[in-house]
Design a protein around this motif. Structure first.
Motif, PDB file in Angstrom:
ATOM      1  N   TYR A  85      12.840 -15.369   7.330  1.00  0.00           N
ATOM      2  CA  TYR A  85      12.407 -16.460   6.469  1.00  0.00           C
ATOM      3  C   TYR A  85      13.084 -16.296   5.119  1.00  0.00           C
ATOM      4  CZ  TYR A  85       8.985 -17.478  10.017  1.00  0.00           C
ATOM      5  OH  TYR A  85       8.389 -17.809  11.207  1.00  0.00           O
ATOM      6  N   PHE A  86      13.691 -17.374   4.633  1.00  0.00           N
ATOM      7  CA  PHE A  86      14.463 -17.370   3.394  1.00  0.00           C
ATOM      8  C   PHE A  86      13.532 -17.722   2.237  1.00  0.00           C
ATOM      9  CE2 PHE A  86      18.883 -17.901   1.727  1.00  0.00           C
ATOM     10  CZ  PHE A  86      18.554 -18.241   0.426  1.00  0.00           C
ATOM     11  N   HIS A  87      13.257 -16.744   1.378  1.00  0.00           N
ATOM     12  CA  HIS A  87      12.402 -16.948   0.207  1.00  0.00           C
ATOM     13  C   HIS A  87      13.285 -16.915  -1.037  1.00  0.00           C
ATOM     14  CE1 HIS A  87       8.754 -16.587   2.588  1.00  0.00           C
ATOM     15  NE2 HIS A  87       9.335 -15.575   3.199  1.00  0.00           N
ATOM     16  N   ALA A  88      13.546 -18.089  -1.602  1.00  0.00           N
ATOM     17  CA  ALA A  88      14.439 -18.211  -2.756  1.00  0.00           C
ATOM     18  C   ALA A  88      13.685 -17.996  -4.063  1.00  0.00           C
ATOM     19  CB  ALA A  88      15.083 -19.593  -2.768  1.00  0.00           C
ATOM     20  N   ASN A  89      14.326 -17.301  -4.986  1.00  0.00           N
ATOM     21  CA  ASN A  89      13.834 -17.155  -6.351  1.00  0.00           C
ATOM     22  C   ASN A  89      14.910 -17.781  -7.248  1.00  0.00           C
ATOM     23  OD1 ASN A  89      13.166 -16.311  -8.936  1.00  0.00           O
ATOM     24  ND2 ASN A  89      12.283 -14.393  -8.224  1.00  0.00           N
ATOM     25  N   PRO A  91      14.983 -19.139 -10.394  1.00  0.00           N
ATOM     26  CA  PRO A  91      15.210 -18.711 -11.784  1.00  0.00           C
ATOM     27  C   PRO A  91      15.973 -17.390 -11.905  1.00  0.00           C
ATOM     28  CG  PRO A  91      12.935 -19.407 -11.492  1.00  0.00           C
ATOM     29  CD  PRO A  91      13.565 -19.361 -10.132  1.00  0.00           C
ATOM     30  N   LYS A  92      15.800 -16.491 -10.953  1.00  0.00           N
ATOM     31  CA  LYS A  92      16.470 -15.184 -11.016  1.00  0.00           C
ATOM     32  C   LYS A  92      17.745 -15.127 -10.179  1.00  0.00           C
ATOM     33  CE  LYS A  92      12.533 -12.577 -12.329  1.00  0.00           C
ATOM     34  NZ  LYS A  92      12.148 -11.262 -12.638  1.00  0.00           N
ATOM     35  N   GLN A  93      18.135 -16.240  -9.575  1.00  0.00           N
ATOM     36  CA  GLN A  93      19.307 -16.285  -8.682  1.00  0.00           C
ATOM     37  C   GLN A  93      19.242 -15.160  -7.661  1.00  0.00           C
ATOM     38  OE1 GLN A  93      22.796 -16.781 -11.367  1.00  0.00           O
ATOM     39  NE2 GLN A  93      23.566 -17.872  -9.585  1.00  0.00           N
ATOM     40  N   ALA A  94      18.118 -15.110  -6.951  1.00  0.00           N
ATOM     41  CA  ALA A  94      17.875 -14.049  -5.975  1.00  0.00           C
ATOM     42  C   ALA A  94      17.149 -14.641  -4.781  1.00  0.00           C
ATOM     43  CB  ALA A  94      17.050 -12.938  -6.612  1.00  0.00           C
ATOM     44  N   CYS A  95      17.035 -13.841  -3.732  1.00  0.00           N
ATOM     45  CA  CYS A  95      16.247 -14.251  -2.580  1.00  0.00           C
ATOM     46  C   CYS A  95      15.864 -13.012  -1.777  1.00  0.00           C
ATOM     47  CB  CYS A  95      16.996 -15.254  -1.700  1.00  0.00           C
ATOM     48  SG  CYS A  95      18.456 -14.593  -0.866  1.00  0.00           S
ATOM     49  N   VAL A  96      14.872 -13.202  -0.942  1.00  0.00           N
ATOM     50  CA  VAL A  96      14.477 -12.183   0.023  1.00  0.00           C
ATOM     51  C   VAL A  96      14.507 -12.842   1.389  1.00  0.00           C
ATOM     52  CG1 VAL A  96      12.621 -10.688   0.841  1.00  0.00           C
ATOM     53  CG2 VAL A  96      13.060 -10.891  -1.602  1.00  0.00           C
ATOM     54  N   LEU A  97      15.131 -12.172   2.337  1.00  0.00           N
ATOM     55  CA  LEU A  97      15.133 -12.621   3.734  1.00  0.00           C
ATOM     56  C   LEU A  97      14.130 -11.729   4.451  1.00  0.00           C
ATOM     57  CD1 LEU A  97      18.990 -12.834   4.045  1.00  0.00           C
ATOM     58  CD2 LEU A  97      17.424 -14.753   3.774  1.00  0.00           C
ATOM     59  N   ARG A  98      12.959 -12.278   4.740  1.00  0.00           N
ATOM     60  CA  ARG A  98      11.880 -11.506   5.370  1.00  0.00           C
ATOM     61  C   ARG A  98      11.984 -11.632   6.877  1.00  0.00           C
ATOM     62  NH1 ARG A  98       7.119 -13.035   7.199  1.00  0.00           N
ATOM     63  NH2 ARG A  98       7.178 -15.011   6.076  1.00  0.00           N
ATOM     64  N   GLY A  99      12.204 -10.504   7.522  1.00  0.00           N
ATOM     65  CA  GLY A  99      12.430 -10.481   8.957  1.00  0.00           C
ATOM     66  C   GLY A  99      11.291 -11.036   9.780  1.00  0.00           C
ATOM     67  N   ASP A 100      11.647 -11.759  10.814  1.00  0.00           N
ATOM     68  CA  ASP A 100      10.705 -12.307  11.784  1.00  0.00           C
ATOM     69  C   ASP A 100      11.125 -11.776  13.148  1.00  0.00           C
ATOM     70  OD1 ASP A 100       8.614 -14.024  12.783  1.00  0.00           O
ATOM     71  OD2 ASP A 100      10.200 -15.347  13.515  1.00  0.00           O
TER      72      ASP A 100
END
Length: 106
Positions: A85-89, A91-100
């Motif tokens: 799951y692509f969780h975009a941040n 303002p910080k130009q970042a993201c977390v890809l949380r495994g499924d």
């Protein structure tokens, strides 16, 4: 049973979006894959800084469809594949890809 955490520096990430049938390389300044084994369960995520392009972050920030297929190339030459799951941040130009589900090392 004890917990085990492994980390891998990631140098390239390719995403495939099933809802739009597109593939794109995620721009990044740095990325780290974290694998956690705890009580027989395996969890994983990829923390990305300097993520882009900005339009991609904006898309996933506002989309209801954030499940993507991920192919990640580690600095040591290993390749990993899985769904996340692509969780975009934005303002910080970042993201977390949380495994499924399972992450496969090729």
């Amino acid at each position: 049973m004890r917990s085990l955490m492994e980390t891998f520096q990631i140098q390239q990430i390719t995403l495939a979006d099933h809802s739009e049938a597109t593939t794109i390389e995620l721009a990044l300044t740095s990325a780290e894959l974290v694998l956690i084994t705890e009580h027989g369960s395996k969890l994983w995520y990829i923390d990305v800084t300097g993520a882009g392009p900005a339009s991609l972050l904006d898309h996933y920030y506002s989309s209801e469809h954030i499940l993507v297929s991920v192919t990640a190339l580690a600095a040591d030459g290993r390749t990993f594949q899985g769904k996340a799951y692509f969780h975009a941040n934005v303002p910080k130009q970042a993201c977390v890809l949380r495994g499924d589900d399972e992450l496969i090392a090729l």
